[in-house]
Design an enzyme around this catalytic site. Structure first.
Site, mmCIF file in Angstrom:
data_model
loop_
_atom_site.group_PDB
_atom_site.id
_atom_site.type_symbol
_atom_site.label_atom_id
_atom_site.label_comp_id
_atom_site.label_asym_id
_atom_site.label_seq_id
_atom_site.Cartn_x
_atom_site.Cartn_y
_atom_site.Cartn_z
ATOM 1 N N CYS B 141 38.215 36.041 83.731
ATOM 2 C CA CYS B 141 37.964 37.475 83.904
ATOM 3 C C CYS B 141 38.604 37.976 85.196
ATOM 4 O O CYS B 141 38.075 37.765 86.291
ATOM 5 C CB CYS B 141 36.456 37.743 83.912
ATOM 6 N N CYS B 144 36.485 40.451 87.218
ATOM 7 C CA CYS B 144 35.368 39.830 87.931
ATOM 8 C C CYS B 144 35.845 39.121 89.192
ATOM 9 O O CYS B 144 35.234 39.233 90.252
ATOM 10 C CB CYS B 144 34.671 38.789 87.061
ATOM 11 N N ASP B 145 36.937 38.373 89.080
ATOM 12 C CA ASP B 145 37.269 37.403 90.122
ATOM 13 C C ASP B 145 38.531 37.734 90.910
ATOM 14 O O ASP B 145 38.804 37.098 91.933
ATOM 15 C CB ASP B 145 37.414 36.007 89.492
#
Lengths: 315, 315
Positions: B141, B144-145
């Protein structure tokens, strides 16, 4: 064929029709950098243009007018430089590898693939008042407009499955729904009829036709009815849902080549492929049970991605 | 069965999964006044929650973040009082006329109809190091990261739209992004490819597979690569984003009863009916070629309308 060598009348993809299905197919095609033309005979937007308020297109939390929604869809496709053109197509030849479009005025376009998004039109009664009060109490879509009639008395015109199911659906909102059908018996499936008969909010006026839709500045106020025994009467309602079927906008299609259902809607598979290679269909022109803006848009995306896949495997 | 007499554990319709397909089905069901519950095991939104930017959901002209789009879809369904519940389903029995859902903790719900919208999950490479360094440099993701990799060199594995779009997104953080794809050509839409090619922070390693993810106590340090010409090499990176497609979230389904394709996605007809009466599916869990937010939403609407039609003909 590389895009830059194609003459201006030759396209990789032509999309016919500029409603939600066509505009979404166009958005995807423009993003895919296909040499694409969207041809629409009138204003971009299709039937949605005539929908006063759209409460069920996901993401527009408070609803949006039909006009504003299609304006946004058109602006969205234009943001990625989709070419659109207002033109009436006089004939189509979709049978060969190169699809040919003859425009009124004599111009001829070709396309390697075509997506048909010509939509449908509601079946009309053709009675006085119907056009004058369209969107002001005359509706052709219970799902769209039912919630506006909470605790009001309304009428449904029609006797088929759609009409009776929608009459049942409308009892969730309306205090009374009168189903008006020109024949002695409903056409709807028995079990659907039984449910409607069991509802204390539904009444039936069979052997009856709507002769006129009457109203005032605030919209529909009533119906003038003609019964098959020669008598007539009036009915006070604040809304009338005309659910006598949708007719396909298929006038331009060579129906003898393209597989259609018994009503003239185009049959596709789940990936929007028609019976002809390189020809796809999306939206209300498709043979299907449920005609909604969001599924028309979804089908437009799927049809374009199918068309891309088709184009990728051409020589 | 009239809605008001049903116990709190019995529903006309249960929707499993709260991504765009489930939320749209829920919007339609709430508007239809079906006694409906949407069950989601985590946060509403599905995979879209992890999508940085959505540029192709028709109507949001300038694009919208994935987070904002699903927040709007959820608010839209809530506006019509859709009941939702956060719960993990431990087992499903969809075979009988009454569908049974066993929740973790022992609770039992029933539904007359079920729409499965459990979606998909990121595909895995299945190479040494992938599991060991998950969350320590291996990510599925970018949204997300991505921010963890400011001024670092990273890799993206994959050649589709998601991979290339997220590679572009990651250039906001990383000093260099190497896209590794096993084929000679990317699958991503042209406009996305063009943007990526124009970025001086993105490099491409085509015809190349990841053979191993290597590292130490601090996490990922590099990749061992196998090229299609038989040679091999290494690449020093501190993070690798694996964006190679979707596997079905079908763990809860009694697959021996429900027709699925060879990959475990549920087969439906064009009206979202599965092989079991009263069971419908929409969105990424369906067997289909093109997984888009707008077609997931469209399928959610179609599935709910199919479910309504099914419920209407029950005794």
């Amino acid at each position: 064929m590389p895009q830059q060598t194609m003459p201006d009348t030759d396209y990789q993809l032509v999309i016919i029709g500029g409603g939600p299905a066509g505009l979404t197919a166009g958005l995807y095609a423009a993003r895919a950098r296909l040499k694409t033309l969207l041809v629409e005979k009138g204003a971009l937007g299709g039937q949605v243009l005539t929908t006063d308020w759209v409460d069920n297109y996901p993401g527009f939390v408070e609803g949006i007018s039909g006009f504003d929604l299609v304006e946004k869809m058109a602006a969205h496709a234009e943001r990625f430089d989709l070419a659109t053109r207002t033109a009436q197509i006089s004939a189509l030849d979709l049978r060969g590898k190169s699809k040919i479009l003859y425009l009124e005025g004599g111009e001829r376009l070709t396309a390697q693939a075509v997506i048909i998004c010509t939509g449908g039109s509601p079946g009309k009664l053709g009675v006085p008042g119907e056009q004058a009060y369209a969107g002001k109490g005359v509706s052709y879509c219970a799902t769209c407009d039912g919630p506006f009639y909470r605790n009001q008395e309304i009428a449904v015109v029609g006797g088929g499955n759609t009409a009776i199911q929608e009459a049942l659906h409308l009892t969730k909102f309306a205090s009374k729904v009168t189903v008006i059908h020109r024949r002695r018996e409903l056409r709807a499936t028995k079990v659907v009829q039984e449910k409607a008969m069991a509802s204390d909010r539904i009444e039936f006026l069979l052997d009856t036709r709507v002769a006129e839709i009457t109203g005032g500045a605030g919209g529909v106020e009533g119906l003038r009815l003609a019964h098959n025994d020669g008598t007539s009467s009036t009915l006070a309602v604040s809304g009338v849902f005309i659910l006598i079927g949708v007719v396909p906008n298929n006038q331009l299609l060579p129906l003898n080549d393209l597989k259609t259902d018994e009503y003239g809607f185009i049959v596709t598979d789940t990936e929007m492929k028609t019976s002809l290679p390189g020809v796809f269909a999306a939206g209300d022109i498709r043979s299907k049970s449920f005609r909604q803006i969001v599924n028309a848009a979804g089908e437009g995306a799927t049809a374009e991605l199918s068309a891309e896949q088709y184009l990728a495997q051409l020589d």
